[in-house]
Design a protein around this motif. Sequence first.
Motif, PDB file in Angstrom:
ATOM      1  N   GLY A   1       0.927  -1.178   0.154  1.00 27.17           N
ATOM      2  CA  GLY A   1       0.050   0.020   0.113  1.00 27.17           C
ATOM      3  C   GLY A   1       0.645   1.363   0.007  1.00 27.17           C
ATOM      4  O   GLY A   1       0.212   2.352   0.156  1.00 27.17           O
ATOM      5  N   LEU A   2       2.299   1.116  -0.164  1.00 24.60           N
ATOM      6  CA  LEU A   2       3.135   2.196  -0.255  1.00 24.60           C
ATOM      7  C   LEU A   2       4.169   2.023  -1.300  1.00 24.60           C
ATOM      8  O   LEU A   2       4.477   0.856  -1.441  1.00 24.60           O
ATOM      9  CB  LEU A   2       3.773   2.484   1.155  1.00 24.60           C
ATOM     10  CG  LEU A   2       2.929   2.930   2.470  1.00 24.60           C
ATOM     11  CD1 LEU A   2       3.664   2.947   3.397  1.00 24.60           C
ATOM     12  CD2 LEU A   2       2.490   4.478   1.908  1.00 24.60           C
ATOM     13  N   PRO A   3       4.656   3.127  -1.766  1.00 26.88           N
ATOM     14  CA  PRO A   3       5.562   2.909  -2.808  1.00 26.88           C
ATOM     15  C   PRO A   3       7.152   2.175  -1.969  1.00 26.88           C
ATOM     16  O   PRO A   3       7.356   2.488  -0.875  1.00 26.88           O
ATOM     17  CB  PRO A   3       6.286   4.127  -3.298  1.00 26.88           C
ATOM     18  CG  PRO A   3       5.153   4.960  -2.775  1.00 26.88           C
ATOM     19  CD  PRO A   3       4.589   4.469  -1.745  1.00 26.88           C
ATOM     20  N   LEU A   4       7.828   1.348  -2.713  1.00 25.23           N
ATOM     21  CA  LEU A   4       8.846   0.673  -2.038  1.00 25.23           C
ATOM     22  C   LEU A   4      10.357   1.453  -2.258  1.00 25.23           C
ATOM     23  O   LEU A   4      11.379   1.146  -1.533  1.00 25.23           O
ATOM     24  CB  LEU A   4       8.989  -0.937  -2.173  1.00 25.23           C
ATOM     25  CG  LEU A   4       7.757  -1.509  -1.567  1.00 25.23           C
ATOM     26  CD1 LEU A   4       7.779  -2.929  -2.056  1.00 25.23           C
ATOM     27  CD2 LEU A   4       7.688  -1.530  -0.099  1.00 25.23           C
ATOM     28  N   PHE A   5      10.424   1.758  -3.558  1.00 25.17           N
ATOM     29  CA  PHE A   5      11.571   2.488  -4.081  1.00 25.17           C
ATOM     30  C   PHE A   5      11.218   3.931  -4.670  1.00 25.17           C
ATOM     31  O   PHE A   5      10.109   4.096  -5.135  1.00 25.17           O
ATOM     32  CB  PHE A   5      12.224   1.656  -5.266  1.00 25.17           C
ATOM     33  CG  PHE A   5      12.778   0.366  -4.975  1.00 25.17           C
ATOM     34  CD1 PHE A   5      11.877  -0.895  -5.198  1.00 25.17           C
ATOM     35  CD2 PHE A   5      13.831   0.175  -4.443  1.00 25.17           C
ATOM     36  CE1 PHE A   5      12.487  -2.170  -4.737  1.00 25.17           C
ATOM     37  CE2 PHE A   5      14.312  -1.046  -3.807  1.00 25.17           C
ATOM     38  CZ  PHE A   5      13.540  -2.300  -4.187  1.00 25.17           C
ATOM     39  N   GLU A   6      12.231   4.671  -4.754  1.00 25.19           N
ATOM     40  CA  GLU A   6      12.175   6.040  -5.220  1.00 25.19           C
ATOM     41  C   GLU A   6      13.351   6.213  -6.081  1.00 25.19           C
ATOM     42  O   GLU A   6      14.438   5.905  -5.764  1.00 25.19           O
ATOM     43  CB  GLU A   6      11.842   7.031  -4.485  1.00 25.19           C
ATOM     44  CG  GLU A   6      12.717   7.303  -3.530  1.00 25.19           C
ATOM     45  CD  GLU A   6      12.185   8.287  -2.335  1.00 25.19           C
ATOM     46  OE1 GLU A   6      13.117   8.845  -1.538  1.00 25.19           O
ATOM     47  OE2 GLU A   6      11.279   8.790  -2.595  1.00 25.19           O
ATOM     48  N   GLN A   7      13.230   6.685  -7.310  1.00 21.80           N
ATOM     49  CA  GLN A   7      14.257   6.835  -8.349  1.00 21.80           C
ATOM     50  C   GLN A   7      14.648   8.332  -8.402  1.00 21.80           C
ATOM     51  O   GLN A   7      13.959   9.346  -8.621  1.00 21.80           O
ATOM     52  CB  GLN A   7      13.713   6.538  -9.887  1.00 21.80           C
ATOM     53  CG  GLN A   7      14.812   6.721 -10.700  1.00 21.80           C
ATOM     54  CD  GLN A   7      15.548   5.303 -11.032  1.00 21.80           C
ATOM     55  OE1 GLN A   7      14.781   4.046 -11.234  1.00 21.80           O
ATOM     56  NE2 GLN A   7      16.732   5.307 -11.453  1.00 21.80           N
ATOM     57  N   VAL A   8      16.004   8.726  -7.917  1.00 19.97           N
ATOM     58  CA  VAL A   8      16.307  10.196  -7.856  1.00 19.97           C
ATOM     59  C   VAL A   8      17.382   9.865  -8.782  1.00 19.97           C
ATOM     60  O   VAL A   8      18.566   9.448  -8.737  1.00 19.97           O
ATOM     61  CB  VAL A   8      16.825  10.313  -6.541  1.00 19.97           C
ATOM     62  CG1 VAL A   8      17.490  11.713  -6.434  1.00 19.97           C
ATOM     63  CG2 VAL A   8      15.898  10.081  -5.502  1.00 19.97           C
ATOM     64  N   GLY A   9      17.450  10.632  -9.929  1.00 22.73           N
ATOM     65  CA  GLY A   9      18.318  10.596 -11.033  1.00 22.73           C
ATOM     66  C   GLY A   9      18.438   9.336 -11.577  1.00 22.73           C
ATOM     67  O   GLY A   9      17.433   8.687 -11.768  1.00 22.73           O
ATOM     68  N   LYS A  10      19.682   8.690 -11.464  1.00 19.39           N
ATOM     69  CA  LYS A  10      19.898   7.526 -11.945  1.00 19.39           C
ATOM     70  C   LYS A  10      19.832   6.251 -10.813  1.00 19.39           C
ATOM     71  O   LYS A  10      20.053   5.281 -11.245  1.00 19.39           O
ATOM     72  CB  LYS A  10      21.104   7.401 -12.753  1.00 19.39           C
ATOM     73  CG  LYS A  10      21.379   8.007 -14.140  1.00 19.39           C
ATOM     74  CD  LYS A  10      22.395   7.382 -14.961  1.00 19.39           C
ATOM     75  CE  LYS A  10      21.900   7.771 -16.468  1.00 19.39           C
ATOM     76  NZ  LYS A  10      23.422   7.688 -17.201  1.00 19.39           N
ATOM     77  N   ARG A  11      19.726   6.818  -9.842  1.00 20.23           N
ATOM     78  CA  ARG A  11      19.770   5.872  -8.451  1.00 20.23           C
ATOM     79  C   ARG A  11      18.714   5.451  -8.012  1.00 20.23           C
ATOM     80  O   ARG A  11      17.484   6.366  -7.783  1.00 20.23           O
ATOM     81  CB  ARG A  11      20.755   6.620  -7.441  1.00 20.23           C
ATOM     82  CG  ARG A  11      22.281   6.660  -7.785  1.00 20.23           C
ATOM     83  CD  ARG A  11      22.910   6.407  -6.739  1.00 20.23           C
ATOM     84  NE  ARG A  11      22.613   5.271  -5.659  1.00 20.23           N
ATOM     85  CZ  ARG A  11      23.218   4.635  -4.576  1.00 20.23           C
ATOM     86  NH1 ARG A  11      24.401   5.615  -4.092  1.00 20.23           N
ATOM     87  NH2 ARG A  11      22.811   3.730  -4.184  1.00 20.23           N
ATOM     88  N   LEU A  12      18.630   4.524  -7.692  1.00 18.65           N
ATOM     89  CA  LEU A  12      17.488   3.597  -7.001  1.00 18.65           C
ATOM     90  C   LEU A  12      17.415   3.721  -5.263  1.00 18.65           C
ATOM     91  O   LEU A  12      18.433   3.341  -4.965  1.00 18.65           O
ATOM     92  CB  LEU A  12      16.969   2.365  -7.499  1.00 18.65           C
ATOM     93  CG  LEU A  12      15.860   1.509  -7.166  1.00 18.65           C
ATOM     94  CD1 LEU A  12      14.594   2.317  -8.281  1.00 18.65           C
ATOM     95  CD2 LEU A  12      15.906   0.273  -7.716  1.00 18.65           C
TER      96      LEU A  12
END
Length: 317
Positions: free
Chosen positions: A47-58
Amino acid sequence: MQNATLHQLKVFEAVARHSSFTRAAEELFLTQPTVSMQVKQLSKTVGLPLFEQVGKRLYLTAAGKELYSTCRDVFERLDQFQISVADLKGLKQGTLRLAVVTTAKYVIPRILGPFCQRYPGIDVSLTVTNHQYVLDSLADNRDDLYILSQLPDDSDAHCEPFMENPLVVLAPRTHPLAHEKNIPISRICEEPFIMREPGSGTRKAVQKLFDAHGLPLKVKLDLGSNEAIKQAIAGGMGLSVLSKHTLALEGLNNQLTILDVEGFPIERSWYVVHPSGKQLSAIAKAFYDYLMNEGKQVAEATSLLGMEQQQPQKVEV
Ligand code: PGA
């Protein structure tokens, strides 16, 4: 979390550990879209995001970090459980004795790698020989398990297919037939042919096909080794029919090519075999289960060949 599967947690754990969908896919022998889909479903369950992408990094989100540490606990407990069970079953030490036909030497050692890592106390005795000698070992009950592509009609053996083993016509890349399509099988009989030695299962299968067509091969040379035959083909001594897996390590290099001949490939499978009444040791049983469940996947992941996605062929014995 009732709907989350262990497989999804495994995929998530690998992505989190590598901070990469691509590397997780490689490690798990999955495609990247499959990995993304599994993580997406898991995140829906949470029920929530597990990853976030910032630039090229996860990066892991806060929920992702919580889940990652939970996964590590779960998998550590499961590993401990597996070791306890292995100890109970006597898998800590001992020897696994295998007798395999020569074509299987192109996959069995690669399949054995992860198995031996899982059970580091185990030693393996691997005998590589031709069909007839493997049958002799089976009759004498010399080994735990036997790998064959052809089974004796009268054998009282338990056998199960685990992977396809197609036979193909090999020629030098510069051969005049190299670019032809649908070559008539009779055309092969006009070429000098290199044959495996008597007692070989490959030889038996080749002879059976050509006999069924009433076509005699022009055998110029008998050789007891797949590798020697590949060298002889490259050296221009003739054509031959070998398991496609004999090309597993180098793929189709610039010396050999597979001819598109009518009636080929000869579709066969490898079978894992043991005498029906034989009580398998815990080690042999563990390897048998591993071979049936993971063998094909492990072998294909490390092969340079595109093997067709077929089911191994079942036979009644
Ligand atoms: P062989 O058997 O090594 O005796 O040719 C191989 C096979 O039947 O696949």
